[in-house]
Design a protein around this motif. Structure first.
Motif, PDB file in Angstrom:
ATOM      1  N   ASN A  81      31.577  27.297 -22.795  1.00  0.00           N
ATOM      2  CA  ASN A  81      32.821  27.455 -23.547  1.00  0.00           C
ATOM      3  C   ASN A  81      33.994  26.782 -22.856  1.00  0.00           C
ATOM      4  O   ASN A  81      34.014  26.614 -21.633  1.00  0.00           O
ATOM      5  CB  ASN A  81      33.147  28.942 -23.732  1.00  0.00           C
ATOM      6  N   GLU A  82      34.953  26.356 -23.675  1.00  0.00           N
ATOM      7  CA  GLU A  82      36.237  25.826 -23.220  1.00  0.00           C
ATOM      8  C   GLU A  82      36.079  24.636 -22.260  1.00  0.00           C
ATOM      9  O   GLU A  82      36.767  24.521 -21.257  1.00  0.00           O
ATOM     10  CB  GLU A  82      37.055  26.933 -22.549  1.00  0.00           C
ATOM     11  N   VAL A  83      35.169  23.735 -22.579  1.00  0.00           N
ATOM     12  CA  VAL A  83      34.902  22.590 -21.723  1.00  0.00           C
ATOM     13  C   VAL A  83      35.440  21.327 -22.388  1.00  0.00           C
ATOM     14  O   VAL A  83      35.207  21.088 -23.575  1.00  0.00           O
ATOM     15  CB  VAL A  83      33.387  22.445 -21.448  1.00  0.00           C
ATOM     16  N   GLN A  84      36.153  20.522 -21.621  1.00  0.00           N
ATOM     17  CA  GLN A  84      36.674  19.238 -22.083  1.00  0.00           C
ATOM     18  C   GLN A  84      36.003  18.126 -21.273  1.00  0.00           C
ATOM     19  O   GLN A  84      35.960  18.191 -20.044  1.00  0.00           O
ATOM     20  CB  GLN A  84      38.195  19.157 -21.867  1.00  0.00           C
ATOM     21  N   ILE A  85      35.502  17.115 -21.955  1.00  0.00           N
ATOM     22  CA  ILE A  85      34.832  15.977 -21.312  1.00  0.00           C
ATOM     23  C   ILE A  85      35.425  14.694 -21.877  1.00  0.00           C
ATOM     24  O   ILE A  85      35.584  14.571 -23.092  1.00  0.00           O
ATOM     25  CB  ILE A  85      33.308  16.018 -21.549  1.00  0.00           C
ATOM     26  N   VAL A  86      35.729  13.750 -20.991  1.00  0.00           N
ATOM     27  CA  VAL A  86      36.213  12.440 -21.425  1.00  0.00           C
ATOM     28  C   VAL A  86      35.340  11.385 -20.765  1.00  0.00           C
ATOM     29  O   VAL A  86      35.141  11.402 -19.544  1.00  0.00           O
ATOM     30  CB  VAL A  86      37.693  12.208 -21.042  1.00  0.00           C
ATOM     31  N   LEU A  87      34.840  10.472 -21.567  1.00  0.00           N
ATOM     32  CA  LEU A  87      34.045   9.343 -21.083  1.00  0.00           C
ATOM     33  C   LEU A  87      34.808   8.045 -21.322  1.00  0.00           C
ATOM     34  O   LEU A  87      35.540   7.909 -22.308  1.00  0.00           O
ATOM     35  CB  LEU A  87      32.700   9.263 -21.812  1.00  0.00           C
ATOM     36  N   GLY A  88      34.601   7.086 -20.416  1.00  0.00           N
ATOM     37  CA  GLY A  88      35.169   5.757 -20.582  1.00  0.00           C
ATOM     38  C   GLY A  88      34.136   4.788 -21.122  1.00  0.00           C
ATOM     39  O   GLY A  88      33.046   5.186 -21.577  1.00  0.00           O
ATOM     40  N   PRO A  89      34.426   3.497 -21.087  1.00  0.00           N
ATOM     41  CA  PRO A  89      33.470   2.496 -21.591  1.00  0.00           C
ATOM     42  C   PRO A  89      32.131   2.589 -20.873  1.00  0.00           C
ATOM     43  O   PRO A  89      32.057   2.871 -19.677  1.00  0.00           O
ATOM     44  CB  PRO A  89      34.172   1.165 -21.271  1.00  0.00           C
ATOM     45  N   GLY A  90      31.056   2.343 -21.636  1.00  0.00           N
ATOM     46  CA  GLY A  90      29.721   2.407 -21.048  1.00  0.00           C
ATOM     47  C   GLY A  90      29.281   3.811 -20.726  1.00  0.00           C
ATOM     48  O   GLY A  90      28.362   4.008 -19.920  1.00  0.00           O
ATOM     49  N   ALA A  91      29.918   4.839 -21.330  1.00  0.00           N
ATOM     50  CA  ALA A  91      29.595   6.261 -21.100  1.00  0.00           C
ATOM     51  C   ALA A  91      29.858   6.683 -19.659  1.00  0.00           C
ATOM     52  O   ALA A  91      29.192   7.564 -19.127  1.00  0.00           O
ATOM     53  CB  ALA A  91      28.154   6.567 -21.503  1.00  0.00           C
ATOM     54  N   ARG A  92      30.841   6.048 -19.018  1.00  0.00           N
ATOM     55  CA  ARG A  92      31.219   6.439 -17.653  1.00  0.00           C
ATOM     56  C   ARG A  92      32.037   7.730 -17.700  1.00  0.00           C
ATOM     57  O   ARG A  92      32.974   7.861 -18.481  1.00  0.00           O
ATOM     58  CB  ARG A  92      32.044   5.331 -17.009  1.00  0.00           C
TER      59      ARG A  92
END
Length: 217
Positions: A184-195
């Motif tokens: 719960n309450e998790v934030q994930i950010v990926l950049g180019p190439g799924a980095r």
């Protein structure tokens, strides 16, 4: 018949030199030999070829191993289904400049507050500011009774909060196990190439700043 006396010598006579023709042939310049390109250097070719996890020439898409869970690692692929039964793969978004995922459980008050107040605003902002380079998911992990989310739970969440981002459900905790995070309450950010650029519990201001930073890189 003419006889030579002992003191007389035969006239000078030089027999033909059979080797002269050969010497002349060697000495005479002939047409130049054909030129051929040098043989290929296999080691040089291999050195120029991209290797697994090598992003020196840009992000690989689709991503390749090694994968990891920490910031800077390439995220493993994962597959989740949306409320309408369509399958989504994380690595299919590897060409995006930024990918945002918010995981919520219906029993979690901060998750519900974020869904009401922030989810659509953040999604709509970056879809407008960065068309074609940003995508977001809302991932439902558990229902109000702490049970794994189902397609029915997914539909209820989407309708209750009127979410604009694709809403997916995670019956088996795939996202949690892939990134080593709670449900719960998790934030994930990926950049180019799924980095992986960011993983954690972040408020709306913090996660907006992270997305903006990744899009600006």
């Amino acid at each position: 018949m003419l006889l030579l006396s002992a003191c007389e010598t035969a006239p000078d006579f030089e027999p033909p030199d059979a080797s002269r023709g050969a010497r002349d042939a060697v000495a005479s310049p002939g047409p130049p030999p054909p030129s051929f390109p040098p043989p290929l250097d296999a080691s040089a070719l291999l050195a120029d070829a991209p290797t697994s996890g090598d992003t020196s020439s840009g992000p690989l898409c689709p991503p390749v191993e090694p994968f990891g869970q920490r910031q800077g690692d390439v995220a493993p692929d994962l597959m989740l289904t949306d409320c309408d039964g369509h399958l989504h793969r994380l690595h299919e978004l590897c060409d995006r400049q930024a990918v945002w995922m918010f995981q919520l459980a219906l029993w979690c008050p901060p998750c519900r507050d974020f869904a009401v107040n922030d989810a659509n605003r953040i999604y709509d902002r970056f879809r407008s500011e960065a068309p074609g380079t940003f995508e977001g998911w809302v991932v439902v992990s558990e229902d109000a009774s702490f049970e794994p989310a189902t397609r029915t739970t997914c539909g209820e969440v989407r309708e209750r909060y009127g979410l604009h981002a694709p809403v997916l459900f995670d019956t088996e905790g795939v996202l949690s196990s892939t990134f080593g995070v709670p449900s719960n309450e998790v934030q994930i950010v990926l950049g180019p190439g799924a980095r992986i650029e960011h993983v954690g519990r972040s408020g709306s201001d913090g996660i907006e700043a992270e997305i903006a930073r990744v899009l600006a890189d």
